[in-house]
Scaffold this active site. Sequence first.
Site, PDB file in Angstrom:
ATOM      1  N   PHE A  30       4.144   6.491   1.182  1.00 12.63           N
ATOM      2  CA  PHE A  30       5.168   6.942   0.246  1.00 12.63           C
ATOM      3  C   PHE A  30       4.624   7.940  -0.779  1.00 12.63           C
ATOM      4  O   PHE A  30       5.348   8.366  -1.674  1.00 12.63           O
ATOM      5  CB  PHE A  30       5.767   5.738  -0.484  1.00 12.63           C
ATOM      6  CG  PHE A  30       6.238   4.672   0.451  1.00 12.63           C
ATOM      7  CD1 PHE A  30       7.457   4.796   1.097  1.00 12.63           C
ATOM      8  CD2 PHE A  30       5.452   3.563   0.720  1.00 12.63           C
ATOM      9  CE1 PHE A  30       7.893   3.823   1.989  1.00 12.63           C
ATOM     10  CE2 PHE A  30       5.875   2.585   1.603  1.00 12.63           C
ATOM     11  CZ  PHE A  30       7.098   2.718   2.246  1.00 12.63           C
TER      12      PHE A  30
ATOM     13  N   PRO B 182       0.818  -1.217   0.000  1.00 14.60           N
ATOM     14  CA  PRO B 182       0.000   0.000   0.000  1.00 14.60           C
ATOM     15  C   PRO B 182       0.851   1.266   0.000  1.00 14.60           C
ATOM     16  O   PRO B 182       1.834   1.365   0.745  1.00 14.60           O
ATOM     17  CB  PRO B 182      -0.816  -0.133   1.290  1.00 14.60           C
ATOM     18  CG  PRO B 182      -0.950  -1.611   1.470  1.00 14.60           C
ATOM     19  CD  PRO B 182       0.362  -2.193   1.007  1.00 14.60           C
ATOM     20  N   CYS B 183       0.462   2.231  -0.841  1.00 26.54           N
ATOM     21  CA  CYS B 183       1.345   3.365  -1.131  1.00 26.54           C
ATOM     22  C   CYS B 183       1.189   4.616  -0.282  1.00 26.54           C
ATOM     23  O   CYS B 183       2.065   5.489  -0.338  1.00 26.54           O
ATOM     24  CB  CYS B 183       1.206   3.749  -2.598  1.00 26.54           C
ATOM     25  SG  CYS B 183      -0.465   4.331  -3.028  1.00 26.54           S
ATOM     26  N   PRO B 184       0.115   4.827   0.524  1.00 27.98           N
ATOM     27  CA  PRO B 184      -0.031   6.098   1.228  1.00 27.98           C
ATOM     28  C   PRO B 184       1.204   6.594   1.978  1.00 27.98           C
ATOM     29  O   PRO B 184       1.514   7.783   1.913  1.00 27.98           O
ATOM     30  CB  PRO B 184      -1.210   5.837   2.179  1.00 27.98           C
ATOM     31  CG  PRO B 184      -2.056   4.881   1.423  1.00 27.98           C
ATOM     32  CD  PRO B 184      -1.070   3.960   0.733  1.00 27.98           C
TER      33      PRO B 184
END
Length: 358
Positions: free
Chosen positions: A81, A77-79
């Site tokens: 970064f 999951p990217c949040p």
Amino acid sequence: MKPKIVSIFSGVGGIDAGFEKAGFQTVFATDIWDVSCISLKKNFPETEVVCDDIQNIDFDAIRLKHGNIDGLVGGPPCPPFSKSRFYRKEKSRGIDDEDGFITISNYFRAVKELNPNFFLFENVHGFVFAPHKTAMDMLELESEKLGYKIFHKVLNAADYGVAQTRQRFICIGVKKALEDYIFPDPTHSNPLELELKKKRWVTCGDILNDIDFDLDEDVNMQAGSKHKEYLKEVPPGENYLFFTAERGYAKPIFKWRSRYWSFLLKLSPDRPSWTIQASHSNNMGPFHWKNRFLRIQEIKRIQSFDDNYIMEGNFKDQWRQVGNAVPPKLAEVLAIQIKKIYYTTTERYSKKMELLHD
């Protein structure tokens, strides 16, 4: 026999769809969200799908059940970064964020236990920003420790035929005994910078015009919320900056760069879409050039999903699944290159693969 992959943080299966088109088989996929897991089961009926927290997945058991695994694919999951995290001062960034550390450390636990020939790690392009250096260092150190050399690059999906200027960090890790991975050359380019022997970017008009017809529901899909009248004035391909002094608007309504880029952002039929976000909003685009919300069928095409690809849940659930995905066409291009380099029919490569698994 098809090379076997395990997919983690699978979402709705964008990476898996691309790899399957390239001739790989997803034998196991997992995600924590039940809605996306239902979608996965319907789109990959032959795949073992487990809906659970990544920390609870036993990768040793997966290897025992399915045999040698050729590849691991997934995008944590990217949040932590993402660019937006720079503005969220109440939250930590990168692996200083608990979720960021848990997801990346478990990604490499999967690499260790599965011992695949290669892995594909995907994230937002912000992963390479200086504030996330500790995360990049972790990726490099864990790969080295486990016997992999890595090759990474920020790719723009539009350069590979996707109708979306979506930039993503892609890292391919391969066992040190194997040849270096070489990223495939772009096949498309910006018409303003069109390079020899490349096609122009695929535009929204190219992929949406055949389903862009007037429906009664269009009236109920008008976007912009309280700003809907402003949205109607925004030219295709522009956003709220159209109403600023810097753009020459006679009576400025908004200050320069005072909102997110996607505020009142309208698609143009003459260029690719901007990134489709995971969350759906009344005034955050991109919106259709007819001043309405995009339909699920339309964002599926923008993300390069087939029309018959199944998305379960309500409108917002489906939007989230599409917005979180890696464009299947981009994944397919990367997978074809992996197959070309490491899975030829030559005896030399077949023997090398067998040795790596022994």
